[in-house]
Design a protein around this motif. Structure first.
Motif, short mmCIF file in Angstrom:
data_model
loop_
_atom_site.label_atom_id
_atom_site.label_comp_id
_atom_site.label_asym_id
_atom_site.label_seq_id
_atom_site.Cartn_x
_atom_site.Cartn_y
_atom_site.Cartn_z
N TYR A 36 0.84 -1.20 0.00
CA TYR A 36 0.00 0.00 0.00
C TYR A 36 0.88 1.25 0.00
O TYR A 36 0.64 2.18 -0.78
CB TYR A 36 -0.92 -0.01 1.21
CG TYR A 36 -1.82 1.21 1.30
CD1 TYR A 36 -3.03 1.24 0.62
CD2 TYR A 36 -1.43 2.33 2.03
CE1 TYR A 36 -3.85 2.37 0.68
CE2 TYR A 36 -2.24 3.46 2.09
CZ TYR A 36 -3.45 3.47 1.41
OH TYR A 36 -4.24 4.59 1.47
N THR A 37 1.89 1.25 0.85
CA THR A 37 2.78 2.41 0.92
C THR A 37 3.55 2.58 -0.39
O THR A 37 3.67 3.70 -0.92
CB THR A 37 3.78 2.24 2.08
OG1 THR A 37 3.06 2.15 3.31
CG2 THR A 37 4.75 3.40 2.15
N ALA A 38 4.06 1.48 -0.93
CA ALA A 38 4.86 1.55 -2.17
C ALA A 38 4.02 2.05 -3.34
O ALA A 38 4.48 2.90 -4.12
CB ALA A 38 5.46 0.19 -2.48
N PHE A 39 2.80 1.54 -3.47
CA PHE A 39 1.97 1.98 -4.59
C PHE A 39 1.45 3.40 -4.37
O PHE A 39 1.26 4.14 -5.34
CB PHE A 39 0.81 1.00 -4.81
CG PHE A 39 1.19 -0.18 -5.66
CD1 PHE A 39 1.18 -0.09 -7.04
CD2 PHE A 39 1.59 -1.37 -5.09
CE1 PHE A 39 1.55 -1.16 -7.83
CE2 PHE A 39 1.96 -2.46 -5.86
CZ PHE A 39 1.95 -2.36 -7.25
N SER A 40 1.25 3.80 -3.13
CA SER A 40 0.88 5.19 -2.86
C SER A 40 2.00 6.13 -3.27
O SER A 40 1.77 7.19 -3.88
CB SER A 40 0.56 5.38 -1.37
OG SER A 40 -0.56 4.62 -0.99
N GLU A 41 3.23 5.74 -2.95
CA GLU A 41 4.39 6.52 -3.36
C GLU A 41 4.51 6.54 -4.88
O GLU A 41 4.85 7.57 -5.49
CB GLU A 41 5.67 5.93 -2.75
CG GLU A 41 5.75 6.04 -1.24
CD GLU A 41 6.06 7.45 -0.78
OE1 GLU A 41 6.50 8.27 -1.60
OE2 GLU A 41 5.85 7.74 0.42
N ALA A 42 4.20 5.40 -5.51
CA ALA A 42 4.28 5.32 -6.98
C ALA A 42 3.27 6.27 -7.63
O ALA A 42 3.59 6.97 -8.59
CB ALA A 42 4.04 3.89 -7.44
N VAL A 43 2.05 6.29 -7.10
CA VAL A 43 1.03 7.20 -7.64
C VAL A 43 1.47 8.64 -7.48
O VAL A 43 1.29 9.48 -8.37
CB VAL A 43 -0.32 6.95 -6.95
CG1 VAL A 43 -1.32 8.04 -7.33
CG2 VAL A 43 -0.87 5.58 -7.34
N GLY A 44 2.12 8.94 -6.35
CA GLY A 44 2.62 10.29 -6.13
C GLY A 44 3.74 10.68 -7.07
O GLY A 44 4.03 11.87 -7.25
N SER A 45 4.38 9.68 -7.68
CA SER A 45 5.50 9.94 -8.60
C SER A 45 5.08 9.98 -10.06
O SER A 45 5.93 10.12 -10.94
CB SER A 45 6.57 8.85 -8.41
OG SER A 45 7.04 8.80 -7.09
N VAL A 46 3.79 9.82 -10.31
CA VAL A 46 3.30 9.72 -11.69
C VAL A 46 3.75 10.92 -12.53
O VAL A 46 4.10 10.77 -13.72
CB VAL A 46 1.77 9.58 -11.70
CG1 VAL A 46 1.19 9.97 -13.05
CG2 VAL A 46 1.38 8.14 -11.38
N SER A 47 3.77 12.09 -11.96
CA SER A 47 4.12 13.29 -12.74
C SER A 47 5.54 13.25 -13.27
O SER A 47 5.88 13.98 -14.20
CB SER A 47 3.92 14.54 -11.89
OG SER A 47 4.77 14.51 -10.75
N HIS A 48 6.39 12.36 -12.70
CA HIS A 48 7.77 12.27 -13.14
C HIS A 48 7.98 11.17 -14.18
O HIS A 48 9.11 10.94 -14.63
CB HIS A 48 8.69 11.99 -11.95
CG HIS A 48 8.57 13.00 -10.85
ND1 HIS A 48 8.89 14.33 -11.01
CD2 HIS A 48 8.15 12.87 -9.56
CE1 HIS A 48 8.68 14.98 -9.88
NE2 HIS A 48 8.22 14.12 -8.99
N LEU A 49 6.91 10.46 -14.56
CA LEU A 49 7.06 9.28 -15.40
C LEU A 49 6.62 9.47 -16.85
O LEU A 49 6.50 8.48 -17.57
CB LEU A 49 6.27 8.11 -14.78
CG LEU A 49 6.75 7.61 -13.42
CD1 LEU A 49 5.86 6.46 -12.95
CD2 LEU A 49 8.20 7.15 -13.49
N ALA A 262 7.96 -1.10 -7.16
CA ALA A 262 9.09 -1.98 -6.85
C ALA A 262 10.33 -1.16 -6.52
O ALA A 262 11.10 -1.49 -5.60
CB ALA A 262 9.35 -2.91 -8.02
N ALA A 263 10.55 -0.08 -7.27
CA ALA A 263 11.70 0.77 -7.01
C ALA A 263 11.62 1.39 -5.62
O ALA A 263 12.63 1.49 -4.91
CB ALA A 263 11.80 1.87 -8.07
N HIS A 264 10.41 1.81 -5.21
CA HIS A 264 10.25 2.35 -3.85
C HIS A 264 10.56 1.29 -2.80
O HIS A 264 11.21 1.58 -1.78
CB HIS A 264 8.83 2.89 -3.67
CG HIS A 264 8.61 4.24 -4.25
ND1 HIS A 264 9.10 5.40 -3.68
CD2 HIS A 264 7.97 4.64 -5.37
CE1 HIS A 264 8.77 6.45 -4.41
NE2 HIS A 264 8.07 6.01 -5.44
#
Length: 381
Positions: A36-49, A262-264
């Motif tokens: 949950y934490t990793a995917f939440s962080e991933a969603v927060g990083s979407v603007s960089h992808l 996964a990177a997070h």
């Protein structure tokens, strides 16, 4: 298979209450919160992808760098520019086979007992597998030389570390022998290291000894979660473009969101924590199971999610599998892992750290009682 990738028709359908020693499930403690934490962080990083266009077929640079970090746990320092992010190890193996296989008529060499997923892929691609003799240290060098002479193949699939299904670990001296044979014979090695991703206490991978002729695979699915379909290829530079171009032809690109998660996990150290917790649980399970099996021949490794058990002479693997299902236990027959030739009288059981040790021990006790039973032939009239 016991890994979930294939489902041969001779595996029985599970009944309610069956002890499942066939299908793997990872350690569940802390997993949901971590994902949950990793995917939440991933969603927060979407603007960089760069979400408005296709990602690179090999994966974003940050994801390849995380992959190189994870690969580094094995003792091999991968260069991020030589890493490819995949949607699970099965996709990685298939991509390499398509990219590096000489032609559809050439054989793929592998261990005589091998991962069931390579059998499924070879069948689907119309490729023939040739099983090479193994001992407790892995490939027998003389047998490998003979197989190369007879087949003319240049493609070798192998699992030198925690071999699936036996759990064997190839010693460094044997790794050097195999690497030297491959170097001299110009053989491409596909090194499958997915069974024990992130494990540090181990010999260095084959790719460390033969980086110019090896495509190495590891990932997160077996040590963290089978639902997290992220794997990494560390490729010899000369094969890299062919593998990436094949990946692009197959998928255009893999979804980057789970690769970001996964990177997070890797960069935060959470992947290490989850993997280590799973290996600790597996070691405890192996200890308990080995004590119950006693002098019944069995083989594995404390970090393996499986155990290989040799059956008494009066059993075949398929017969035992069918009879075990009648007492509420699902196991995997040796047929599932036999690359070529006659399957041995043996079974593989899956040890899932999500299961309670007392339940596992109860299932093992039932198997032990069944070993001494004998099949009563059915009279056909």
């Amino acid at each position: 298979s016991g890994d979930g990738e294939t489902s041969p028709s001779f595996l029985p359908v599970l009944k309610p209450g069956t002890m499942d020693f066939a299908l793997f499930s990872s350690n569940n403690q802390g997993l949901v919160d971590a994902l949950y934490t990793a995917f939440s962080e991933a969603v927060g990083s979407v603007s960089h992808l760069s979400m408005n266009r296709y990602p690179p077929a090999a994966g974003f640079p940050t994801h390849r760098t995380a992959g190189a970090t994870w690969i580094g746990r094995s003792g091999y320092e991968a260069v991020p520019d030589n890493v490819i992010v995949c949607n699970g190890a099965q996709q990685a193996i298939m991509t390499i086979l398509l990219a590096l296989g000489d032609n559809e008529n050439s054989e793929i060499l592998c261990e005589q007992l091998s991962y069931s997923g390579i059998k499924a892929l070879a069948s689907m691609l119309g490729r023939k597998l040739r099983g090479v003799e193994i001992d407790s240290d892995g490939f027998v060098p003389g047998a490998l030389e003979a197989a190369l002479d007879e087949s003319g193949s240049r493609l070798l699939y192998m699992q030198p570390t925690v071999h699936n299904p036996t759990g064997a670990v190839m010693p460094l001296a044997r790794r050097r022998e195999i690497a030297e044979i491959a170097r001299r014979r110009n053989v491409i090695i596909i090194e499958d290291d997915t069974a024990i991703g992130g494990l540090r206490d181990r010999p260095v991978p084959i790719i460390s000894l033969l980086p110019e002729q090896t495509a190495y695979i590891t990932g997160l699915d077996k040590c963290i979660s089978p639902a997290l379909r992220v794997a990494y290829i560390a490729s010899a530079r000369q094969y890299y473009d062919r593998i990436v171009n094949t990946m692009h032809a197959m998928t255009l690109a893999n979804p980057p969101i789970q690769a970001e998660a996964a990177a997070h996990l890797i960069n935060s150290g959470e992947a290490d924590r989850l993997a280590n917790a799973q290996y600790e649980k597996l070691a405890a399970i192996h200890k308990a199971v080995s004590e119950r099996l006693g002098n019944i021949p069995h083989h594995s490794h404390p970090a393996a999610f499986f155990l290989w058990i040799e059956l008494p002479d009066h059993w075949t693997a398929r017969e035992f599998c069918n009879f075990a299902s009648q007492v509420g236990i699902s196991v995997v027959p040796a047929d599932n892992h036999t690359a070529s030739g006659t399957p041995p009288a043996a079974i593989r059981i899956t040890l899932s750290p999500t299961q309670r040790i007392d339940a596992i021990v109860d299932g093992i006790d039932k198997l032990v009682r069944l070993f001494s039973e004998r099949v009563t032939p059915t009279l056909m009239v």
